[in-house]
Motif scaffolding. Structure first.
Motif, short mmCIF file in Angstrom:
data_model
loop_
_atom_site.label_atom_id
_atom_site.label_comp_id
_atom_site.label_asym_id
_atom_site.label_seq_id
_atom_site.Cartn_x
_atom_site.Cartn_y
_atom_site.Cartn_z
N ARG A 42 0.84 -1.21 0.00
CA ARG A 42 0.00 0.00 0.00
C ARG A 42 0.86 1.25 0.00
NH1 ARG A 42 -4.10 -0.83 4.79
NH2 ARG A 42 -4.55 1.35 4.33
N ILE A 43 1.97 1.21 0.76
CA ILE A 43 2.87 2.38 0.78
C ILE A 43 3.47 2.58 -0.61
CG2 ILE A 43 5.08 3.22 1.67
CD1 ILE A 43 4.27 1.86 4.36
N ASP A 44 3.87 1.46 -1.24
CA ASP A 44 4.42 1.55 -2.60
C ASP A 44 3.41 2.19 -3.55
OD1 ASP A 44 6.79 0.47 -1.91
OD2 ASP A 44 6.33 -1.57 -2.62
N SER A 45 2.15 1.72 -3.41
CA SER A 45 1.09 2.23 -4.28
C SER A 45 0.88 3.73 -4.05
CB SER A 45 -0.19 1.44 -4.02
OG SER A 45 -1.25 2.03 -4.66
N SER B 124 -4.98 1.35 -7.58
CA SER B 124 -5.03 0.52 -6.37
C SER B 124 -6.45 0.02 -6.08
CB SER B 124 -4.49 1.36 -5.21
OG SER B 124 -5.19 1.12 -4.05
N ASP B 125 -6.56 -1.26 -5.73
CA ASP B 125 -7.88 -1.82 -5.38
C ASP B 125 -8.50 -1.07 -4.21
OD1 ASP B 125 -7.77 -3.76 -7.33
OD2 ASP B 125 -6.79 -5.22 -6.03
N ARG B 126 -7.69 -0.81 -3.19
CA ARG B 126 -8.23 -0.16 -1.98
C ARG B 126 -8.76 1.24 -2.31
NH1 ARG B 126 -7.10 -2.31 3.01
NH2 ARG B 126 -7.34 -0.24 3.94
N SER B 127 -8.00 1.97 -3.13
CA SER B 127 -8.45 3.31 -3.52
C SER B 127 -9.76 3.20 -4.30
CB SER B 127 -7.42 4.02 -4.38
OG SER B 127 -6.20 4.09 -3.71
N LEU B 128 -9.82 2.21 -5.19
CA LEU B 128 -11.02 2.03 -5.99
C LEU B 128 -12.23 1.75 -5.09
CD1 LEU B 128 -12.37 1.55 -8.82
CD2 LEU B 128 -11.87 -0.86 -8.49
N ALA B 142 -12.53 -5.17 -10.28
CA ALA B 142 -11.27 -5.62 -9.68
C ALA B 142 -11.23 -7.14 -9.70
CB ALA B 142 -11.17 -5.12 -8.24
N GLU B 143 -10.06 -7.67 -9.42
CA GLU B 143 -9.95 -9.14 -9.33
C GLU B 143 -10.75 -9.63 -8.13
OE1 GLU B 143 -6.75 -11.61 -10.21
OE2 GLU B 143 -5.44 -9.97 -10.82
N THR B 144 -11.41 -10.76 -8.30
CA THR B 144 -12.22 -11.29 -7.19
C THR B 144 -11.34 -11.64 -5.99
OG1 THR B 144 -12.11 -13.39 -8.38
CG2 THR B 144 -14.17 -12.19 -8.50
N SER B 145 -10.06 -11.94 -6.25
CA SER B 145 -9.18 -12.28 -5.13
C SER B 145 -8.95 -11.09 -4.20
CB SER B 145 -7.85 -12.80 -5.65
OG SER B 145 -7.25 -11.82 -6.46
N SER B 146 -9.23 -9.88 -4.70
CA SER B 146 -9.02 -8.70 -3.86
C SER B 146 -10.27 -8.33 -3.08
CB SER B 146 -8.59 -7.51 -4.73
OG SER B 146 -9.69 -7.11 -5.53
N LEU B 147 -11.32 -9.10 -3.27
CA LEU B 147 -12.60 -8.72 -2.63
C LEU B 147 -12.59 -8.92 -1.13
CD1 LEU B 147 -15.20 -10.02 -5.24
CD2 LEU B 147 -14.15 -7.78 -5.04
#
Lengths: 388, 166
Positions: A42-45, B124-128, B142-147
């Motif tokens: 996350r830091i990298d991102s 980034s998934d988290r930002s999305l 996003a990829e389902t693995s990131s859910l």
């Protein structure tokens, strides 16, 4: 005497407990490692995003819109070189350079404003003498090509006022050079009755731009079909009282790539052709799927007085040879009534190369023929458009 | 006897470790059976479409052919992924049913006709997911693995793309 084990299960239980402790410890350590890895990712991102923003902005000033929620700039530039071979001479010129600047402001979810500023240097092709076709003097033009505000009541009903494109047919709706296979519009869009000029402009079959008001929208019809429609009234001639009104409806048939359109309208030639008013109607057919892009339009007019009815149509099949190459052919016909040259036809063959989706390079050859007198000339064009 | 005890202990230990490992990855495995990627929307979005209807709605909204989620008052706000992201590539092919060159042409056309801009790219998934949770009409993929990171306020509308080969 054999020593008796008072707690026969103590040893295995202790072993199980130890094993569980080790497993749980290992799992916990693994979880911590995963968590640290996730935080590092996350830091990298975040660092990447920060660097990206810094690269774009740096120490430069950031532009803010005074009040709009969002403001976007864009545009395109085009340069063309044109060689024309007629009976008397072969002439060549860098006959057209154009730069257009787009500005869009979103006021809120329902209101938006859009404008296009046009800067153009053009030497119009003069076909008055078909045996010696020549370029006119360079004319510089700065124009507020489009400006409109739009109110969205719903996707199915929106209102637009200002100067907008008269949304008839296929090519006039697409209109701008970054998407055009050939820079010259079909003849029914660019030739004026009573004029030998090849210059794109008003008084073609319909005004290409309107100053006025338009209601428009789109909706789904049936399972997959999409219906787009508009109706407008306005003027764009020197005399602001010469109104044109019109309407169009086009249906896209599911995912077939097929779109069919119907168009009609009423206009007035103003002072150019004796104040003549006329009705026009047209049909268009677009097939755009996979490697094939095929555009067809037909327009006819019924003139009140002073000139004969007019007819213009073209068919333009194109093949996408690969993502970056498109080859096309256009057969274009115009019976422009009082032009004094009878019917005109154009055969255009060309190829477009898009090294980048925002860059379009074109090479085209046009054979233009006239009935009266029985003449023709050939032109070769190279052009480039870059969009941003 | 000792051997039996040892085997029993090892078997229990192995069983417990397998259970612990599988508990952590269970969600991803379950989701990826449907599709490798998922379209995620805001949890407040009352859009009822399913299957083909949902895909058509997402396609129209992403391409800005429509601006409002059908049957709701939510203005759509679509987010894209980077051009080289697998999720973007699969979304263009499977949901938009277009080639990348056709999509590029579409955005040029839309820009000229109405001044609309293409959806913003979020890497980034988290930002999305946070952006989707913020706007009622938002949509992204996003990829389902990131859910596993899917925050409150978001939900999956549908999945797409071939499951990743193992």
């Amino acid at each position: 005497m054999k020593k008796q084990n008072l707690f026969p299960l103590a040893q295995p239980c202790a072993s199980v407990g130890l094993a569980l402790l080790l497993i749980s410890g290992a799992a916990s350590a693994q979880a911590d490692t995963d968590r640290i890895q996730e935080l590092e990712d996350r830091i990298d991102s975040l660092e990447d995003q920060l660097l990206d923003v810094d690269e774009r902005v740096g120490t430069r000033a950031v532009v803010h819109a005074f009040d709009a929620l969002q403001m976007d700039f864009g545009g395109f530039a085009t340069q063309r070189v044109n060689a024309v071979k007629s009976d008397a001479h072969t002439r060549a010129a860098f006959d057209m350079g154009q730069f257009e600047l787009f500005l869009k402001a979103i006021i809120d979810d329902d209101w938006e404003f859009f404008s296009i500023l046009e800067f153009k240097r053009v030497a119009s092709l003069n076909e008055s003498d078909t045996k010696d076709v020549q370029f006119g003097s360079i004319a510089n033009k700065a124009d507020l090509e489009l400006y409109w505000f739009n109110y969205r009541l719903a996707d199915s009903l929106q209102f637009r006022a200002g100067r907008f494109i008269a949304e008839h047919g296929i090519i006039n709706v697409e209109h701008f050079q970054p998407t055009l296979l050939h820079l010259d519009y079909p003849m029914f869009m660019r030739k004026k009755p009573g004029s030998g000029s090849n210059n794109s402009g008003s008084l073609s079959f319909f005004e290409r731009f309107m100053v006025g008001a338009m209601a428009h929208g789109q909706t789904s019809v049936g399972d997959d079909n999409s219906l787009v429609y508009n109706a407008y009234i306005g003027t764009d001639k020197q005399n602001g009282m010469d109104y044109q009104s019109g309407a169009r409806a086009a249906l896209s048939w599911g995912h077939s790539g097929l779109t069919t359109g119907l168009n009609f309208g009423h206009g007035n030639h103003g002072a150019v052709v004796n104040g003549n008013s006329y009705d026009f109607w047209g049909v268009d057919l677009l097939y755009d799927k996979d490697a094939i892009l095929w555009k067809n339009e037909l327009y006819a007019s019924k003139e009140d007085v002073g000139t004969e009815d007019r007819l213009g149509w073209y068919t333009q099949p194109a093949v996408r040879l690969a993502d970056k190459w498109i080859a096309f052919y256009r057969y274009d016909f115009l019976d422009n009534a009082d032009l004094g040259k009878g019917d005109q036809t154009e055969h255009v063959v060309g190829i477009n190369y898009l090294p980048n989706p925002l860059v379009r390079l074109r090479a085209t050859a046009t054979q233009a023929s006239f009935d009266l007198p029985d003449d023709d000339f050939t032109s070769f064009q190279l052009s480039a458009t870059i969009s941003f | 006897m000792k051997l039996i005890k040892l085997i029993t202990v090892l078997a229990i230990g192995l069983l417990l470790s397998l259970q612990a490992v599988s508990a952590g990855t269970g969600l991803a495995q379950e989701k990826s059976e449907d599709g490798r990627f998922a379209v995620v929307i805001n949890a407040k979005n009352e859009f009822k479409g399913e299957g083909k209807d949902a895909r058509d709605a997402v396609r129209r909204l992403f391409l800005k052919d429509a601006s409002t989620w059908s049957g709701t008052k939510h203005k759509a706000k679509a987010f894209d992924r980077g051009a080289k992201d697998d999720a973007h590539i699969s979304f263009v092919t499977d949901v938009l049913e277009m080639k990348e060159s056709e999509l590029a042409k579409h955005w040029i056309m839309v820009k000229q006709k109405s001044g609309e801009t293409r959806p913003r790219e979020v890497d980034s998934d988290r930002s999305l997911f946070k952006m989707i949770a913020k706007y009622d009409g938002a949509l992204g993929f996003a990829e389902t693995s990131s859910l596993e990171d899917l925050p409150e306020g978001t939900k999956v509308l549908f999945t797409f793309g071939e499951p990743e080969k193992k």
